[in-house]
Write a protein that holds these residues in place. Structure first.
Motif, PDB file in Angstrom:
ATOM      1  N   ILE A   1      -6.319  -2.511   1.946  1.00 12.93           N
ATOM      2  CA  ILE A   1      -7.756  -2.719   1.678  1.00 12.93           C
ATOM      3  C   ILE A   1      -8.415  -3.401   2.877  1.00 12.93           C
ATOM      4  CG2 ILE A   1      -9.420  -3.975   0.239  1.00 12.93           C
ATOM      5  CD1 ILE A   1      -7.511  -3.526  -2.109  1.00 12.93           C
ATOM      6  N   ALA A   2      -7.739  -4.434   3.397  1.00 11.73           N
ATOM      7  CA  ALA A   2      -8.385  -5.217   4.456  1.00 11.73           C
ATOM      8  C   ALA A   2      -8.292  -4.545   5.814  1.00 11.73           C
ATOM      9  CB  ALA A   2      -7.763  -6.603   4.511  1.00 11.73           C
ATOM     10  N   LEU A   3      -7.162  -3.924   6.121  1.00 14.66           N
ATOM     11  CA  LEU A   3      -6.948  -3.478   7.501  1.00 14.66           C
ATOM     12  C   LEU A   3      -7.024  -1.967   7.682  1.00 14.66           C
ATOM     13  CD1 LEU A   3      -3.991  -5.865   8.377  1.00 14.66           C
ATOM     14  CD2 LEU A   3      -6.411  -6.223   8.721  1.00 14.66           C
ATOM     15  N   GLY A   4      -7.252  -1.236   6.615  1.00 13.16           N
ATOM     16  CA  GLY A   4      -7.329   0.223   6.752  1.00 13.16           C
ATOM     17  C   GLY A   4      -5.940   0.838   6.816  1.00 13.16           C
ATOM     18  N   PHE A   5      -5.900   2.145   7.131  1.00  9.79           N
ATOM     19  CA  PHE A   5      -4.648   2.886   7.028  1.00  9.79           C
ATOM     20  C   PHE A   5      -3.563   2.364   7.982  1.00  9.79           C
ATOM     21  CE2 PHE A   5      -1.907   6.445   8.264  1.00  9.79           C
ATOM     22  CZ  PHE A   5      -1.340   6.712   7.030  1.00  9.79           C
ATOM     23  N   ARG A   6      -3.899   2.273   9.275  1.00  8.11           N
ATOM     24  CA  ARG A   6      -2.858   1.876  10.248  1.00  8.11           C
ATOM     25  C   ARG A   6      -2.373   0.451  10.025  1.00  8.11           C
ATOM     26  NH1 ARG A   6      -4.225   4.333  16.113  1.00  8.11           N
ATOM     27  NH2 ARG A   6      -4.405   6.462  15.396  1.00  8.11           N
ATOM     28  N   GLY A   7      -3.354  -0.480   9.952  1.00  8.74           N
ATOM     29  CA  GLY A   7      -3.003  -1.890   9.761  1.00  8.74           C
ATOM     30  C   GLY A   7      -2.246  -2.073   8.457  1.00  8.74           C
TER      31      GLY A   7
ATOM     32  N   THR B   1      -0.794   3.825  -2.096  1.00  9.53           N
ATOM     33  CA  THR B   1      -1.927   3.101  -1.503  1.00  9.53           C
ATOM     34  C   THR B   1      -2.287   3.686  -0.152  1.00  9.53           C
ATOM     35  OG1 THR B   1      -0.772   1.197  -2.375  1.00  9.53           O
ATOM     36  CG2 THR B   1      -2.850   0.765  -1.311  1.00  9.53           C
ATOM     37  N   SER B   2      -1.252   4.082   0.630  1.00 11.95           N
ATOM     38  CA  SER B   2      -1.574   4.645   1.949  1.00 11.95           C
ATOM     39  C   SER B   2      -2.301   5.974   1.782  1.00 11.95           C
ATOM     40  CB  SER B   2      -0.316   4.812   2.801  1.00 11.95           C
ATOM     41  OG  SER B   2       0.510   5.781   2.211  1.00 11.95           O
ATOM     42  N   ALA B   3      -1.875   6.788   0.782  1.00 12.06           N
ATOM     43  CA  ALA B   3      -2.554   8.070   0.562  1.00 12.06           C
ATOM     44  C   ALA B   3      -4.006   7.830   0.143  1.00 12.06           C
ATOM     45  CB  ALA B   3      -1.828   8.873  -0.499  1.00 12.06           C
ATOM     46  N   GLY B   4      -4.205   6.862  -0.767  1.00  9.96           N
ATOM     47  CA  GLY B   4      -5.563   6.529  -1.228  1.00  9.96           C
ATOM     48  C   GLY B   4      -6.427   6.053  -0.073  1.00  9.96           C
ATOM     49  N   THR B   5      -5.845   5.211   0.793  1.00 12.26           N
ATOM     50  CA  THR B   5      -6.617   4.665   1.922  1.00 12.26           C
ATOM     51  C   THR B   5      -6.991   5.765   2.900  1.00 12.26           C
ATOM     52  OG1 THR B   5      -5.312   2.671   1.693  1.00 12.26           O
ATOM     53  CG2 THR B   5      -6.630   2.844   3.669  1.00 12.26           C
ATOM     54  N   LEU B   6      -6.013   6.653   3.156  1.00 12.73           N
ATOM     55  CA  LEU B   6      -6.278   7.762   4.083  1.00 12.73           C
ATOM     56  C   LEU B   6      -7.414   8.630   3.549  1.00 12.73           C
ATOM     57  CD1 LEU B   6      -5.011   8.620   6.730  1.00 12.73           C
ATOM     58  CD2 LEU B   6      -3.646  10.280   5.487  1.00 12.73           C
ATOM     59  N   LEU B   7      -7.348   8.902   2.242  1.00 12.36           N
ATOM     60  CA  LEU B   7      -8.379   9.727   1.598  1.00 12.36           C
ATOM     61  C   LEU B   7      -9.748   9.049   1.719  1.00 12.36           C
ATOM     62  CD1 LEU B   7      -8.112  12.365  -0.001  1.00 12.36           C
ATOM     63  CD2 LEU B   7      -8.371  11.007  -2.078  1.00 12.36           C
ATOM     64  N   ARG B   8      -9.760   7.731   1.447  1.00 16.49           N
ATOM     65  CA  ARG B   8     -11.012   6.975   1.523  1.00 16.49           C
ATOM     66  C   ARG B   8     -11.567   7.020   2.946  1.00 16.49           C
ATOM     67  NH1 ARG B   8     -10.777   0.615   1.328  1.00 16.49           N
ATOM     68  NH2 ARG B   8     -10.242   1.087   3.462  1.00 16.49           N
ATOM     69  N   GLU B   9     -10.686   6.812   3.950  1.00 21.16           N
ATOM     70  CA  GLU B   9     -11.153   6.794   5.339  1.00 21.16           C
ATOM     71  C   GLU B   9     -11.648   8.173   5.768  1.00 21.16           C
ATOM     72  OE1 GLU B   9      -8.138   4.998   7.821  1.00 21.16           O
ATOM     73  OE2 GLU B   9      -8.475   3.040   6.901  1.00 21.16           O
TER      74      GLU B   9
ATOM     75  N   MET C   1      -0.376   0.160   6.906  1.00 18.99           N
ATOM     76  CA  MET C   1       0.984   0.701   7.058  1.00 18.99           C
ATOM     77  C   MET C   1       1.888  -0.316   7.743  1.00 18.99           C
ATOM     78  SD  MET C   1       2.328   3.303   6.006  1.00 18.99           S
ATOM     79  CE  MET C   1       2.410   4.998   5.647  1.00 18.99           C
ATOM     80  N   VAL C   2       1.388  -0.896   8.839  1.00 16.27           N
ATOM     81  CA  VAL C   2       2.205  -1.863   9.597  1.00 16.27           C
ATOM     82  C   VAL C   2       2.541  -3.051   8.697  1.00 16.27           C
ATOM     83  CG1 VAL C   2       2.169  -3.475  11.548  1.00 16.27           C
ATOM     84  CG2 VAL C   2       1.282  -1.161  11.826  1.00 16.27           C
ATOM     85  N   THR C   3       1.498  -3.601   8.020  1.00 20.79           N
ATOM     86  CA  THR C   3       1.723  -4.754   7.145  1.00 20.79           C
ATOM     87  C   THR C   3       2.674  -4.393   6.007  1.00 20.79           C
ATOM     88  OG1 THR C   3      -0.584  -5.277   7.540  1.00 20.79           O
ATOM     89  CG2 THR C   3       0.502  -6.545   5.836  1.00 20.79           C
ATOM     90  N   GLY C   4       2.433  -3.237   5.365  1.00 20.56           N
ATOM     91  CA  GLY C   4       3.238  -2.832   4.205  1.00 20.56           C
ATOM     92  C   GLY C   4       4.698  -2.619   4.578  1.00 20.56           C
ATOM     93  N   VAL C   5       4.927  -1.859   5.655  1.00 22.19           N
ATOM     94  CA  VAL C   5       6.317  -1.564   6.039  1.00 22.19           C
ATOM     95  C   VAL C   5       7.018  -2.863   6.471  1.00 22.19           C
ATOM     96  CG1 VAL C   5       7.749  -0.365   7.738  1.00 22.19           C
ATOM     97  CG2 VAL C   5       5.867   0.838   6.637  1.00 22.19           C
ATOM     98  N   ALA C   6       6.305  -3.719   7.239  1.00 18.09           N
ATOM     99  CA  ALA C   6       6.919  -4.982   7.685  1.00 18.09           C
ATOM    100  C   ALA C   6       7.255  -5.856   6.487  1.00 18.09           C
ATOM    101  CB  ALA C   6       5.973  -5.709   8.628  1.00 18.09           C
ATOM    102  N   THR C   7       6.346  -5.926   5.504  1.00 21.67           N
ATOM    103  CA  THR C   7       6.589  -6.744   4.317  1.00 21.67           C
ATOM    104  C   THR C   7       7.801  -6.234   3.546  1.00 21.67           C
ATOM    105  OG1 THR C   7       4.212  -7.030   4.164  1.00 21.67           O
ATOM    106  CG2 THR C   7       5.466  -7.668   2.243  1.00 21.67           C
ATOM    107  N   LEU C   8       7.841  -4.898   3.374  1.00 22.57           N
ATOM    108  CA  LEU C   8       8.967  -4.301   2.630  1.00 22.57           C
ATOM    109  C   LEU C   8      10.289  -4.547   3.348  1.00 22.57           C
ATOM    110  CD1 LEU C   8       8.197  -0.783   1.153  1.00 22.57           C
ATOM    111  CD2 LEU C   8       9.172  -2.786   0.065  1.00 22.57           C
TER     112      LEU C   8
END
Ligand SMILES: Nc1nc2c(ncn2[C@@H]2O[C@H](COP(=O)(O)OP(=O)(O)OP(=O)(O)O)[C@@H](O)[C@H]2O)c(=O)[nH]1
Length: 372
Positions: free
Chosen positions: A130-136, A187-195, A138-145
């Protein structure tokens, strides 16, 4: 009705501002709630939990300072988003790490983690998008996981090595991380669609703007004017209200080009257009009809009032030099007659303009009377 032709870039800007205000308010609300939850947890904490006792007040103070700076607009939205994700991420992941490093034995707190902490990791993933868009995101999500996966895998693998098939913890882990991975994908698919939808909207509005706008002076071009005029003619027919067409032509523009050069000629057109758009009302249309000729359409205004307005405009042009050059303009005015087609009104206004030019320029002629 279709927005005025010059307004499409404006529509994109308004939409962007609306989104920014919405985001700012959302973050302030989320910050206030987070601080409230942390202070409540701190007030009702179990004894002997140094993480909550020390870290929660520290994070609350940091978040409050952030929120205050954000509210006073000392922080840009983008900076705020990155800082927020970094602070909240540090908070959530350090709590998780603390559990594994200092907390109770794994078997006892794994269920607690399942229900209590992985939702926080999930929020971190969703919040990143939500805050950083698709790329940011993805980086945050994958790093967190990866981080939470590495933390828990190390602990659970020891249990698995010791207890073999009897260690059920890895099933919990697998399930949680599978769920978090699905969350990341969705969430990444939703964000990509939104962008993509947003950039398609912005592209369409920008294309629409340039298809209907004169690139030199920024007023509506002929195509934009045609759209406006046919919509307004329909309204005039339906509600029996007047619609007046004013054609304005710069006098001896060819000699301005010849005497001062094409660039000065262009500057005259730009400044002339700026004077026109300041003179007309919000609901009127000011358009570059072609070359040095401009068209103003005034819905709801009768011939007499349009003539006064045109005179004011002509005098304003005559009074001050435009781009350093003395400029005058000639005006022809006609009223749209319901059922006769807008082209008819334009050609009658053109005939008036022609008469005014022939009569010596720098004057306004309407169908009804002539004024110097
Ligand atoms: N600099 C500049 N000149 C332009 C532009 N578009 C048209 N022109 C010039 O505008 C001039 C218009 O000349 P005319 O139609 O003869 O009209 P005029 O000289 O204003 O004479 P009257 O209308 O009779 O007063 C032409 O020389 C065109 O080349 C433009 O975008 N920039």
């Amino acid at each position: 009705m279709d927005p005025a032709p010059g307004n499409h870039l404006q529509a994109v800007k308004i939409e962007l501002n609306r989104l920014e205000t919405y985001r700012r308010r959302t973050y302030l609300g989320v910050l206030a709630l987070t601080v409230a939850i942390m202070m409540l947890s701190w007030a009702f904490r179990e004894q002997g939990d140094p993480f909550i006792t020390i870290a929660y007040p520290v994070f609350s103070v940091i978040l409050t300072i952030l929120g205050f700076a954000f509210w006073r607009r000392s922080l840009q939205l983008r900076t705020m988003e990155i800082t927020l994700v970094a602070v909240v991420g540090t908070m959530i992941l350090s709590r998780l790490a603390w559990h594994f490093a200092v907390g109770d034995p794994l078997g006892e707190h794994l269920l607690l983690l399942t229900g209590g902490h992985y939702w926080a990791v999930g929020i971190m993933i969703v919040g990143g998008f939500i805050a950083l868009g698709f790329r940011g995101g993805m980086v945050t999500g994958v790093a967190t996981l990866l981080f939470s996966g590495a933390l828990t895998t190390q602990e659970v693998s020891q249990c698995f090595l010791a207890a073999g098939d009897h260690c059920q913890n890895w099933v919990y882990l697998l399930r949680i991380h599978l769920f978090l991975t699905v969350l990341l994908v969705l969430t990444s698919a939703g964000t990509l669609l939104r962008e993509r939808s947003w950039s398609a909207f912005a592209r369409a509005e920008t294309l629409h703007h340039w298809a209907n706008t004169d690139p030199l002076c920024g007023l509506a071009n002929r195509r934009g004017a045609d759209r406006f005029l046919s919509a307004e003619a329909a309204q005039a027919d339906r509600y029996q209200r007047p619609l007046t067409i004013i054609l304005i032509d710069i006098d001896e523009f060819k000699s301005i080009n010849d005497d001062y050069g094409h660039e000065v000629g262009d500057a005259v057109i730009r400044e002339f257009a700026a004077i026109l758009s300041k003179t007309v009302r919000e609901v009127d249309l000011a358009a570059r009809w072609g070359g040095d000729e401009f068209l103003v359409a005034t819905p709801g205004v009768d011939l007499r009032s349009a003539r006064h307005a045109a005179q004011r405009c002509r005098r304003a042009i005559e009074r001050a030099p435009i781009a350093g050059v003395s400029v005058t303009a000639t005006v022809g005015i006609a009223e749209y007659l319901p059922g006769q087609g807008i082209e008819d009104a334009i050609s009658r206004a053109d005939a008036m303009l022609y008469r005014a030019k022939a009569a010596g320029r720098n004057r306004v002629i309407t169908e009804a009377c002539e004024l110097a």
